[in-house]
Design an enzyme around this catalytic site. Structure first.
Site, PDB file in Angstrom:
ATOM      1  N   LEU A  41       0.882  -1.158   0.000  1.00  0.00           N
ATOM      2  CA  LEU A  41       0.000   0.000   0.000  1.00  0.00           C
ATOM      3  C   LEU A  41       0.921   1.209   0.000  1.00  0.00           C
ATOM      4  O   LEU A  41       1.797   1.331   0.870  1.00  0.00           O
ATOM      5  CB  LEU A  41      -0.918  -0.015   1.229  1.00  0.00           C
ATOM      6  CG  LEU A  41      -2.040   1.033   1.265  1.00  0.00           C
ATOM      7  CD1 LEU A  41      -2.968   0.872   0.065  1.00  0.00           C
ATOM      8  CD2 LEU A  41      -2.838   0.921   2.561  1.00  0.00           C
ATOM      9  N   ASP A  42       0.739   2.092  -0.960  1.00  0.00           N
ATOM     10  CA  ASP A  42       1.678   3.194  -1.162  1.00  0.00           C
ATOM     11  C   ASP A  42       1.852   4.054   0.086  1.00  0.00           C
ATOM     12  O   ASP A  42       0.954   4.175   0.921  1.00  0.00           O
ATOM     13  CB  ASP A  42       1.231   4.070  -2.329  1.00  0.00           C
ATOM     14  CG  ASP A  42       1.294   3.335  -3.655  1.00  0.00           C
ATOM     15  OD1 ASP A  42       2.109   2.413  -3.781  1.00  0.00           O
ATOM     16  OD2 ASP A  42       0.515   3.687  -4.557  1.00  0.00           O
ATOM     17  N   TYR A  43       3.006   4.666   0.176  1.00  0.00           N
ATOM     18  CA  TYR A  43       3.365   5.545   1.287  1.00  0.00           C
ATOM     19  C   TYR A  43       2.329   6.644   1.513  1.00  0.00           C
ATOM     20  O   TYR A  43       1.987   6.974   2.649  1.00  0.00           O
ATOM     21  CB  TYR A  43       4.743   6.156   0.983  1.00  0.00           C
ATOM     22  CG  TYR A  43       5.299   7.105   2.013  1.00  0.00           C
ATOM     23  CD1 TYR A  43       5.686   6.641   3.278  1.00  0.00           C
ATOM     24  CD2 TYR A  43       5.480   8.454   1.705  1.00  0.00           C
ATOM     25  CE1 TYR A  43       6.228   7.513   4.216  1.00  0.00           C
ATOM     26  CE2 TYR A  43       6.025   9.325   2.629  1.00  0.00           C
ATOM     27  CZ  TYR A  43       6.396   8.857   3.893  1.00  0.00           C
ATOM     28  OH  TYR A  43       6.929   9.721   4.823  1.00  0.00           O
TER      29      TYR A  43
END
Length: 239
Positions: A41-43
């Protein structure tokens, strides 16, 4: 039974346990040992992340070929219209290929926590929320899809993975669950079985038995007694 952790990942937290740049990681929230994130899950995205101590389950959850549906809530710039939603449903052309058909609909603003820091809003520029359901995992896919449809994503929350959801979890909170995944049955390679048959084909039981006893096949065969060589000659001679 396999152990899973459902974690509501806050904004700007890495989905890993270490970082050389000093950014927030899973280690700041998850103290359980020997668990790993199933997927990414992206930053700059928020929401549901699943961690597990089971390698098979981790592979199933992370691998796009299993087509596990993921549900996202995206706040986009502008009032999204039906044409853009139709484009998202049919598939969007990206640099790394066309996306699979997805579920896409406009929704009311969900009852979620305020983001810290908040999104950058433009004056006189409205925003809208959509729900997007996808079954693949291209890099930053949702953001690229909405941008390609003309509505850049301002905030992105993953609300569910399969039947697991964010329900009851505040940002930074997690809960532990146990799930059962049956082991896949072992398969015998057909070529290996046929090869064993061909090796035994043509061998007689006598030879096999002889080989086991250490005796050659020729020593087990009885030879007939030979007749005396001079018997037939003595009959033809006169006395």
């Amino acid at each position: 039974m396999s152990r899973i952790i459902l974690f509501n990942k806050p904004f700007q937290v890495l989905t890993q346990f270490t970082d050389s740049e000093g950014r927030a990681t899973l280690a700041d929230y998850i103290k359980t040992k020997d668990v790993y994130a199933a997927g990414r899950l992206d930053y700059d995205s928020e929401g549901l992340l699943i961690l597990t101590d089971d390698g098979q389950l981790q592979h199933t959850l992370a691998d796009p070929k299993f087509k596990l549906e993921k549900t996202y809530w995206a706040q986009v710039e502008g009032e999204i219209d039906e044409d853009a939603l139709k484009q998202l449903r049919q598939g969007v052309e990206l640099k790394d290929g066309t996306t699979r058909p997805a579920g896409a609909k406009k929704i009311a603003e969900p009852a979620v926590w305020p983001r810290n820091p908040p999104i950058r809003e433009r004056k006189n520029q409205p925003t809208s929320w959509i729900e997007l359901k996808i079954t693949e995992g291209k890099n930053r896919q949702v953001r690229r899809m909405t941008a390609a449809a003309g509505f850049p994503t301002l905030r992105l929350i993953r609300a569910a993975i399969g039947d697991w959801s964010l329900e009851g979890l505040k940002p930074g909170e997690h809960r532990v669950e146990e799930v059962y995944i049956p082991a896949a049955p072992r398969k015998t390679h057909p070529a290996r079985r046929s090869g064993n048959r061909s090796e035994n084909r043509g061998k007689s039981p006598d030879r096999s038995a002889a080989a086991k006893s250490g005796t050659s096949a020729s020593t087990t065969t009885k030879s007939r007694p030979s007749r005396p060589a001079n018997k037939s000659k003595s009959r033809g001679k006169p006395r």
